[in-house]
Design an enzyme around this catalytic site. Structure first.
Site, mmCIF file in Angstrom:
data_model
loop_
_atom_site.group_PDB
_atom_site.id
_atom_site.type_symbol
_atom_site.label_atom_id
_atom_site.label_comp_id
_atom_site.label_asym_id
_atom_site.label_seq_id
_atom_site.Cartn_x
_atom_site.Cartn_y
_atom_site.Cartn_z
ATOM 1 C CG ASP A 26 -1.893 -1.088 1.293
ATOM 2 O OD1 ASP A 26 -2.379 -1.473 0.226
ATOM 3 O OD2 ASP A 26 -2.179 -1.579 2.401
ATOM 4 C CE LYS A 47 -4.391 -5.777 1.160
ATOM 5 N NZ LYS A 47 -5.134 -4.617 0.630
ATOM 6 C CG ASP A 74 -8.050 -5.873 -1.304
ATOM 7 O OD1 ASP A 74 -9.249 -6.179 -1.474
ATOM 8 O OD2 ASP A 74 -7.642 -5.259 -0.300
ATOM 9 C CG LEU A 75 -8.367 -4.621 -7.994
ATOM 10 C CD1 LEU A 75 -8.338 -4.658 -9.518
ATOM 11 C CD2 LEU A 75 -7.545 -3.447 -7.488
ATOM 12 C CE LYS A 76 -11.562 -3.957 0.493
ATOM 13 N NZ LYS A 76 -10.145 -3.700 0.204
ATOM 14 C CG HIS A 78 -20.685 -3.979 -4.863
ATOM 15 N ND1 HIS A 78 -21.059 -3.293 -3.748
ATOM 16 C CD2 HIS A 78 -21.808 -4.598 -5.310
ATOM 17 C CE1 HIS A 78 -22.356 -3.483 -3.523
ATOM 18 N NE2 HIS A 78 -22.826 -4.269 -4.472
ATOM 19 C CG ASP A 79 -20.652 -2.847 -11.731
ATOM 20 O OD1 ASP A 79 -21.804 -2.797 -12.220
ATOM 21 O OD2 ASP A 79 -19.803 -1.949 -11.903
ATOM 22 C CB ILE A 80 -24.811 -5.425 -13.000
ATOM 23 C CG1 ILE A 80 -23.845 -5.091 -14.149
ATOM 24 C CG2 ILE A 80 -25.646 -4.211 -12.607
ATOM 25 C CD1 ILE A 80 -24.548 -4.786 -15.461
ATOM 26 N N PRO A 81 -24.071 -8.403 -12.143
ATOM 27 C CG PRO A 81 -25.636 -10.050 -11.548
ATOM 28 C CD PRO A 81 -25.499 -8.571 -11.776
ATOM 29 C CB THR A 138 -12.992 -2.557 9.733
ATOM 30 O OG1 THR A 138 -11.993 -2.262 8.772
ATOM 31 C CG2 THR A 138 -13.060 -4.041 9.975
ATOM 32 N NE ARG A 230 -0.348 0.977 8.086
ATOM 33 C CZ ARG A 230 -1.437 1.544 8.560
ATOM 34 N NH1 ARG A 230 -1.498 2.848 8.691
ATOM 35 N NH2 ARG A 230 -2.467 0.805 8.917
HETATM 36 O O1 C5P Z 1 -0.522 -1.590 7.302
HETATM 37 P P1 C5P Z 1 -1.530 -2.583 7.820
HETATM 38 O O2 C5P Z 1 -0.929 -3.884 8.293
HETATM 39 O O3 C5P Z 1 -2.475 -1.971 8.807
HETATM 40 O O4 C5P Z 1 -2.337 -2.927 6.479
HETATM 41 C C1 C5P Z 1 -3.417 -3.743 6.439
HETATM 42 C C2 C5P Z 1 -3.920 -3.906 5.035
HETATM 43 O O5 C5P Z 1 -5.173 -4.542 5.119
HETATM 44 C C3 C5P Z 1 -4.166 -2.635 4.247
HETATM 45 O O6 C5P Z 1 -4.039 -2.986 2.864
HETATM 46 C C4 C5P Z 1 -5.604 -2.315 4.530
HETATM 47 O O7 C5P Z 1 -6.237 -1.589 3.506
HETATM 48 C C5 C5P Z 1 -6.193 -3.699 4.602
HETATM 49 N N1 C5P Z 1 -7.398 -3.809 5.412
HETATM 50 C C6 C5P Z 1 -7.464 -3.471 6.749
HETATM 51 N N2 C5P Z 1 -8.609 -3.623 7.459
HETATM 52 C C7 C5P Z 1 -9.670 -4.107 6.855
HETATM 53 C C8 C5P Z 1 -9.649 -4.471 5.514
HETATM 54 C C9 C5P Z 1 -8.465 -4.306 4.813
HETATM 55 O O8 C5P Z 1 -6.481 -3.040 7.338
HETATM 56 N N3 C5P Z 1 -10.759 -4.274 7.562
#
Ligand code: C5P
Length: 251
Positions: A26, A47, A74-76, A78-81, A138, A230
């Site tokens: 990231d 990722k 990890d592009l998540k 979400h759209d029409i089927p 979250t 991180r």
């Molecule tokens: O740097 P860190 O270990 O906090 O990164 C966690 C990774 O997981 C990041 O890519 C973050 O966007 C992702 N993530 C998260 N919590 C979530 C869903 C995804 O931290 N609930």
């Protein structure tokens, strides 16, 4: 057990532990991400999230795979089927082995995504990827879900229900907090994958994560793989930090 021996760092760790840890690339520019992933000894999984993909495009997935790495895209979606299916077909054809979709797309979208991912991988002679459902981000709180989206179901119940919807639709796993892993694992036995971010190894800064768990505890709670960002990417010595995460798993 194959053990990865390391010259520069104090820890040694098993190949199996390295398979369990996905390092989130990231906040890095494409060149930086590629240089970083090439530098971390023993790294198996990375990722690629929206920010990196929007900058670098599909090419970055190919470049990471050329380094011998496995890619969680990890592009998540979400759209029409039909659009979910198209996106998952393309992502699988790129060689991404884990791909996220939103469970809220519903069973039709999830089934279409799953079937298309299998076709996309087959079309390029690759293994079928595992699709992972995202349930409730979250960043949401219960009160705000109710106020802004008129969702009165509690978050825990909603996460369980969306995991069940995803499993029934043939999706291979979900992304969840490590604090949800034990309950979800009791409901969704293996091989349903539970991938947990919010992991902090010993001594790492918690930062903006609200509820964190250690790597070994998350695996013990039922997680199949861990996403760590991180604590590895911002470490002074990322190879050493990655090795320590792996060593904490003691597998
Ligand atoms: O740097 P860190 O270990 O906090 O990164 C966690 C990774 O997981 C990041 O890519 C973050 O966007 C992702 N993530 C998260 N919590 C979530 C869903 C995804 O931290 N609930």
């Amino acid at each position: 057990m194959r053990v990865v021996r390391r010259r520069r760092v104090a820890c040694s760790f098993s190949a199996e532990s390295a398979e369990r840890i996905i390092v989130a690339l990231d906040g890095m520019a494409p060149d930086q991400a590629l240089a970083f992933s090439a530098q971390v000894e023993g790294l198996r999984w990375v990722k690629v999230g929206l920010e990196l993909f929007v900058q670098a495009g599909p090419e970055v997935v190919a470049q990471l795979r050329d380094q011998g790495l496995r890619v969680f895209l990890d592009l998540k979606f979400h759209d029409i089927p039909a659009t979910m299916a198209g996106a998952c077909r393309r992502a699988a054809a790129l060689g991404a082995e884990l791909i996220t979709v939103h469970a809220c797309a519903g069973s039709e979208g999830l089934q279409a995504a799953q079937a298309a991912a299998v076709e996309g991988a087959e079309s390029t002679g690759q293994q079928s990827p595992t699709l992972l459902a995202v349930s409730v981000l979250t960043s949401w709180e219960e009160q705000r879900l109710q106020r802004e989206l008129a969702i009165s179901q509690g978050i825990a119940a909603r996460v369980s229900a969306l995991a069940q919807l995803s499993a029934t639709a043939g999706i291979g796993g979900c992304v969840c907090s490590p604090w949800e892993a034990a309950v979800l694992r009791a409901q969704q036995p293996e091989p349903f994958a539970l991938i947990t971010p919010g992991i902090r190894p010993k001594g790492a800064a918690v930062g903006d994560q609200a509820r964190v768990m250690g790597p070994a505890e998350a695996i013990a709670a039922g997680a199949s793989q861990l996403v760590i960002g991180r604590p590895v990417t911002k470490a002074e010595d990322p190879s050493d930090a990655f090795a320590r995460c792996c060593a904490e798993l003691r597998i």
